[in-house]
Design an enzyme around this catalytic site. Structure first.
Site, mmCIF file in Angstrom:
data_model
loop_
_atom_site.group_PDB
_atom_site.id
_atom_site.type_symbol
_atom_site.label_atom_id
_atom_site.label_comp_id
_atom_site.label_asym_id
_atom_site.label_seq_id
_atom_site.Cartn_x
_atom_site.Cartn_y
_atom_site.Cartn_z
ATOM 1 N N GLU A 217 -90.659 94.716 -24.107
ATOM 2 C CA GLU A 217 -91.093 96.044 -23.652
ATOM 3 C C GLU A 217 -92.061 96.647 -24.674
ATOM 4 O O GLU A 217 -91.840 97.757 -25.199
ATOM 5 C CB GLU A 217 -89.885 96.949 -23.380
ATOM 6 C CG GLU A 217 -89.026 96.403 -22.263
ATOM 7 C CD GLU A 217 -88.024 97.382 -21.651
ATOM 8 O OE1 GLU A 217 -87.811 98.466 -22.209
ATOM 9 O OE2 GLU A 217 -87.469 97.042 -20.582
ATOM 10 N N GLU A 352 -85.370 91.028 -17.174
ATOM 11 C CA GLU A 352 -84.375 92.105 -17.086
ATOM 12 C C GLU A 352 -84.404 92.654 -15.665
ATOM 13 O O GLU A 352 -85.447 93.113 -15.202
ATOM 14 C CB GLU A 352 -84.662 93.226 -18.092
ATOM 15 C CG GLU A 352 -84.428 92.799 -19.534
ATOM 16 C CD GLU A 352 -84.517 93.943 -20.541
ATOM 17 O OE1 GLU A 352 -84.233 95.101 -20.174
ATOM 18 O OE2 GLU A 352 -84.873 93.647 -21.699
HETATM 19 O O1 AHR Z 1 -80.939 96.299 -20.919
HETATM 20 C C1 AHR Z 1 -80.941 97.488 -21.662
HETATM 21 C C2 AHR Z 1 -82.318 97.842 -22.179
HETATM 22 O O2 AHR Z 1 -83.167 98.064 -21.097
HETATM 23 C C3 AHR Z 1 -83.041 96.789 -22.967
HETATM 24 O O3 AHR Z 1 -82.696 96.805 -24.311
HETATM 25 C C4 AHR Z 1 -84.473 97.154 -22.804
HETATM 26 O O4 AHR Z 1 -85.330 96.046 -22.905
HETATM 27 C C5 AHR Z 1 -84.513 97.823 -21.457
HETATM 28 O O5 AHR Z 1 -85.197 99.007 -21.494
#
Ligand code: AHR
Length: 553
Positions: A217, A352
């Site tokens: 991110e 994610e």
């Molecule tokens: O999954 C939780 C958080 O969500 C992670 O650390 C981040 O990459 C995302 O914003």
């Protein structure tokens, strides 16, 4: 109200109205069914990479400590400190790949903190809590003890039989430290000093880590870069990474949901050094969480979230609608990627994904970002995995956020308590798709209609995915309707069905979930499938995920 006889014929690719070709497989004007599924073996979409069934384990809340790591001296059954029951469950679902140590944590992590003798490792401030004060979090979370580092994570993966996917720190460590971490993991026995350090810990053989994330991110917690700034950093980190005989698959930090500008900006800047610059990139990481259940009232991250367990039927459909966006994100980013990379050398890595609710449903109070997965999350997860199955040439890997004691978790654990969530059961059912040939499949079913605060809203009636494994066809189907079954005629174009078997995950209560005390409230049930020949009929239960295994003639 829904008109049961009114068919909306849609393809699973969401391309609008699609009529069955003639001659139809199906009995004309069948009156006993209201839905149809036609599988097209002549229209393969690509091989389903097992890696789209991947996982994510961040050093966050109860994921690592208490979730995976219990320590060698724990009364909890363990293998060298790793929770044994978790390993056993992950073997069952054929977990292919696991990402670590973050997430946002990755860009603060010094990999050297997590190697060497356990009693010499530094104790650090907990990244996610921030301060060493008494709070709701269990005492074991207050500091980061670094007992679970690279060796333990790779060992965990080895026990399961999955590949490790390490996320490197781009924000706060140098490129040199990235190279050293690769060296520590991959340099052959007896070669470098770091290979000797690894051997001293009991790991003479290289870990052969193939997947490396270069930052996480980077548009936010990973450095707050612009896409162009990040592309420059990525090139610097990715150039001349030592290989040690291991092909590396580098994953660049990609867009947050529909941030098309990030995808454009990153690729544009990468290509300023010419087309070869793309060669060093295996994947572009897309992150997408379904979180806004405000029905359009707000876009505020905190105010927009809903409750994990206490919800009504409208919240159920709203969450699924949010999840359904995944397909358009994949297609949208893929199209942009194609403008810069016509051969599509770079794939999407959705590392994610999952629903994200407001705090309050934690199985272990104080486990930050932990939520209670219900049947709704199982249906959401089935739908998302079907989306990945339908896009096998675009999505090279996906990682559910996160494996245990976190957001869309497959497992919950605390001390000696453990349970498989409804999401975990979906992964168990869908493992059968891994490595299969994805087939285009046409679903037609009455649309779900519901009232969204006085305005009519709709959602598709049935969706899913199919994969072929020699003569065996695996068909997974989601029925999102909270109260209506879908009586469905199923056919495979050009061949007959010899016999079938079904596994169904559902419950009469859409809020149903498994807890430490009641572990088996939502579990897959075997159902018989009757009939054979050109088509069969199956009734998809309301609010369900179903796997049909069909043997073809
Ligand atoms: O999954 C939780 C958080 O969500 C992670 O650390 C981040 O990459 C995302 O914003």
């Amino acid at each position: 109200m829904m008109q049961r006889r009114q068919f909306i014929r849609n393809s699973v690719l969401g391309t609008g109205v699609l009529l069955f070709s003639r001659p139809s497989l199906f009995a004309a004007d069948s009156t006993s069914t209201d839905s149809r599924i036609e599988i097209l073996p002549g229209e393969p979409l690509g091989t389903i990479s097992p890696d789209i069934y991947g996982h994510f384990t961040e050093n966050l809340g109860g994921v690592v400590y208490d979730g995976i790591w219990v320590g060698e001296n724990s009364k909890v059954p363990n293998i060298n400190g790793i929770r044994k029951e978790l390993v056993d469950e992950m073997r069952k679902i054929k977990a292919p790949v696991c990402r670590f140590p973050g997430g946002c944590f990755a860009d603060s992590y010094d990999w050297r903190d997590g190697i060497g003798p356990a009693d010499k490792r530094p104790k650090r401030t907990n990244f996610w809590i921030g301060e060493e004060k008494d709070g709701p979090s269990p005492a074991s979370h207050r500091y980061d003890p670094n007992q679970f580092g690279t060796n333990e994570f790779v060992h965990f993966c080895q026990l399961i039989g999955c590949e490790p996917y390490l996320a490197a720190n781009l924000r706060s460590l140098s490129a040199e430290e990235f190279y050293r971490w690769v060296e520590y993991c991959n340099s052959p026995a007896g070669t470098t000093t770091l290979a000797e350090t690894r051997a001293a810990a009991g790991y003479a053989d290289p870990f052969r880590v193939r997947f490396w994330g270069v930052g996480n991110e980077s548009w936010g917690c990973g450095g707050d870069f612009t896409a162009q700034e990040y592309a420059v950093e990525f090139r610097r980190f990715a150039t001349w990474v030592p290989h040690y005989g291991q092909n590396l698959s580098l994953v660049a930090s990609g867009p947050n949901d529909d941030n098309w500008e990030w995808t454009r900006g990153f690729l544009e800047e990468i290509l300023r050094k010419g087309p070869n610059a793309l060669r060093g990139i295996f994947g572009l990481a897309l992150h997408y969480y379904a979180w806004n259940l405000s029905r359009g009232r707000t876009r505020n991250w905190n105010e927009g979230k809903g409750d994990a367990v206490n919800f009504d039927a409208v919240d159920w459909y709203e969450l699924l609608r949010q999840g359904d966006v995944m397909e358009s994100l994949i297609n949208g980013h893929w199209q942009i990627m194609g403008e810069y990379d016509a051969d599509h050398h770079v794939k999407l890595v959705v590392d994610e994904w999952g629903p994200w609710y407001r705090p309050g449903s934690e199985a272990t109070p104080g486990d930050i970002l932990e939520q209670m997965p219900t049947l709704r999350d199982a249906v959401f997860s089935g739908m998302t995995l079907d989306t990945f199955n339908r896009n096998p040439e675009k999505v090279a890997m996906a990682n559910c956020a996160q494996l245990i004691n976190c957001l869309n978790s497959l497992y919950l654990a605390h001390e000696d308590k453990f349970c498989v969530t409804p999401v975990g059961h979906v992964f168990g059912m869908y493992a059968a798709h891994q490595g299969g040939q994805s087939l285009r499949t046409i679903f037609s079913a009455p649309t779900v209609n519901y009232d969204r605060d006085g305005k009519p809203a709709t959602f598709w009636g049935l969706a899913g995915s199919a994969s072929l494994h020699d003569k065996e066809l695996v068909l997974t189907v989601v029925n999102p309707h909270v109260s209506e079954a879908r009586e469905t005629e199923i056919g495979v174009r050009g061949t007959a069905i010899r016999n079938g078997a079904a596994v169904v995950l559902t419950n009469s209560d859409i809020h149903a979930h498994n807890t430490f005390e009641q572990r088996d409230v939502v579990t897959p049930q075997s159902k018989s499938v009757s009939g054979s020949g050109r088509s069969i009929v199956f009734s998809f239960a309301p609010a369900s995920v179903t796997k049909l295994t069909l043997t073809l003639a």
